[in-house]
Structures are given as structure tokens and as C-alpha cells.
Design an enzyme around this catalytic site. Structure first.
Site: not given
Length: 311
Positions: A108-110, A137, A141, A180
Site C-alpha cells: 500500500s502507498s501508506c 499496517y 507491509k 476508505h
């Protein structure tokens, strides 16, 4: 990938996994393996070991994860860290032990630092502190990316990592608290329209900027990279274009057909100010998205209505 290759999609019922499943079916792959969480708990090491030993998949798309929006990420911090680590540790390790030809890990981009320069390049990973609300999270990742690279380095595994931007589309999660931003807006505007509510209130100032990719476009990119990308490190998957939450809200409002006004609750958190992916690496690999946001939101809204998620 050979058309008869045995392909395991972990998380096939989610938005990402189901999009990958549709893409593989469309391309004529007919030996696709899936398991629901009630028959295979990916957090359970022994269950995953038994599954891989019995099934022996050739390819693995690791799209299974515990996911959610700001509220869920911040509330269930321990669960998000523990469960995501368990899922990816088990699947990646068993893929190695059982000779999987190639694995794709979806993140994920987070994962990028909260205040990283924009747009986000792949080499900005681990260059600064993370956004605190989804740090557990993100750390899970990041560990998955590093694990794929470590298994490639030590064991010669062809394990690759891709980092999608914010996703939306068919089979999205429209939970009132745990969804989201884009699906949450679709639900909120739809309910306001149905109830004749004069105002929809949105968290934050509306100023943060976000990038959105339709999940079926992500599936196209994943399929393309599974065929063509065989390197360490990660690949961003996105559109390379973003817009403010305020502009997004106005777009969703228009698609849904809501006639009221929009208020912003500035006492609520905004999250990361901006998260735009640098997709130069992806474009250089030869792939670009095709579904633009107005079309994608309309498709997602029709899917939302079809599934009768709001009575």
C-alpha cells in the site's frame, strides 16, 4: 505464465483479489486456486504449511490482508500489525519451501514516510517517520517488501512487490466506520440522497490530496508485471494524478446525484497531506492506467447499488 499453471490468489474475495481473479479468467487461465478464510486461516502457520504442501501452486498473488481506513487502522493497531505479519510471513515462507515459481506481494502507498517529497518515488521507502494513524499496517507491509527481497537475495526466489495507490471499485468495503475515503463518500452521499438530508459532513479540511486507481486497472498492472518484472525492490502502481478530498467529494456528489451541501469537520484528522505516486518506473515497464476517475466512480456506484448494501 503458462495457461495451465496453478495460480493461488490469497484474498480472492477482496476488491484486489477478485479483480485479479477476473483478469486471469479473462486471459484464459483456468487452474486458479482459492480458499476462503473459514477453510484456510492464513494467520495459522500449520494450516498454511499444509495447504502449500498439498496444493503446490506455481504462482502466488498475495492480496490477502487486514485492511481499513483511518479509524480502523488507528483503533486496531495491534491486530493490524500482528495479523498482517502472520499472513505474509506464512504465505511468503511456504512459497519458498514449496518451490513457487513466482510470488507477487501487494502492499500500500501508506508505506512511505508521512512527509516524503511528492510524488513518491520507490527509493523514498524508510527515509522518514510514517503517518502515525496507520503505522502498524505500514510497518507490516514494509516487512513484507523486505522479506521478498531477502528471500530473493538468500534463496534466489522470484518474489516481487508492488505498491498500489488508493484503490476503489467492484467489491469495495462500504462499512460506515471501517471503509476508505472514496467508498465512504459513496455510501454517505447515497444515504443522504435517500434520506433527503440537507448536508453531508466530511472529516477534516478537505485539503489533503489523494490519488485513486480503479481496482480492475490494478489487476491489469499486476498481470502485466507478473509476466514482465523480475527484480528486487518495489513498483508503484497508480495513475500519477491526484485531487483534493474536497474535489473528490464534489465528484462523488455529482455521480450519486445528491443535491445538498457539504460541510467539513475540521476537528477531525486529515491524515497524510498528500500521497501521490511517482509511476515513472511502471510507465517505463510499459504499462499505464486506462480508467479515469469519473468513469470509475460511476462503475463503483452502480456496483454499490447492485449489491443492495443500503436498503
Amino acid at each position: 505464465m503458462d495457461k495451465n499453471a496453478k495460480i493461488y490468489i490469497a484474498g480472492h474475495r477482496g476488491m484486489v483479489g477478485s479483480a485479479i481473479h477476473r483478469k486471469l479468467n479473462k486471459e484464459g487461465f483456468n487452474n486458479i486456486v482459492t480458499r476462503t478464510s473459514d477453510t484456510l486461516d492464513l494467520r495459522d502457520q500449520q494450516q498454511v504449511a499444509d495447504f502449500f504442501e498439498q496444493v503446490k501452486p506455481d504462482y502466488v498473488f498475495l492480496a490477502a490482508a487486514k485492511v481499513g481506513g483511518i479509524v480502523a487502522n488507528n483503533t486496531y493497531r495491534a491486530e493490524f500489525l500482528y495479523e498482517n505479519l502472520q499472513i505474509q510471513n506464512n504465505v511468503i515462507h511456504q512459497s519458498y519451501l514449496n518451490g513457487v515459481t513466482k510470488l507477487m506481494f501487494l502492499g500500500s502507498s501508506c508505506i512511505y514516510p508521512k512527509l516524503a517529497p511528492q510524488p513518491l518515488k520507490e527509493d523514498y521507502l524508510l527515509t522518514g517517520p510514517l503517518e502515525i494513524t496507520n503505522e502498524p499496517y505500514a510497518i507490516a507491509k514494509i516487512a513484507g517488501i523486505k522479506m521478498c527481497d531477502a528471500y530473493r537475495s538468500q534463496y534466489g526466489c522470484n518474489f516481487i512487490s508492488v505498491m498500489p495507490t488508493n484503490l476503489y471499485g467492484y467489491n469495495d468495503n462500504y462499512h460506515p466506520e471501517n471503509s476508505h475515503v472514496l467508498p465512504a463518500l459513496i455510501r454517505r452521499f447515497h444515504e443522504a440522497k435517500e434520506q433527503g438530508a440537507p448536508t453531508v459532513t466530511i472529516w477534516g479540511t478537505g485539503s489533503p490530496k489523494r490519488e485513486f486507481l480503479f481496482a480492475d486497472d490494478l489487476a491489469e498492472a499486476c498481470f502485466y508485471l507478473m509476466q514482465n518484472y523480475n527484480e528486487p525492490g518495489l513498483v508503484n502502481i497508480g495513475t500519477g494524478e491526484d485531487l483534493s478530498i474536497k474535489d473528490l467529494a464534489l465528484l462523488v456528489k455529482e455521480v450519486v446525484g445528491y443535491q445538498g451541501t457539504i460541510d467539513f469537520d475540521t476537528s477531525k484528522p486529515d491524515g497524510t497531506p498528500r500521497k501521490l505516486m511517482d509511476v515513472t518506473k511502471l510507465h517505463n515497464q510499459g504499462w499505464k492506467h486506462t480508467i479515469e476517475l469519473p468513469e470509475g466512480i460511476a462503475l463503483a456506484y452502480q456496483d454499490f447499488l447492485k449489491k443492495n448494501l443500503v436498503k
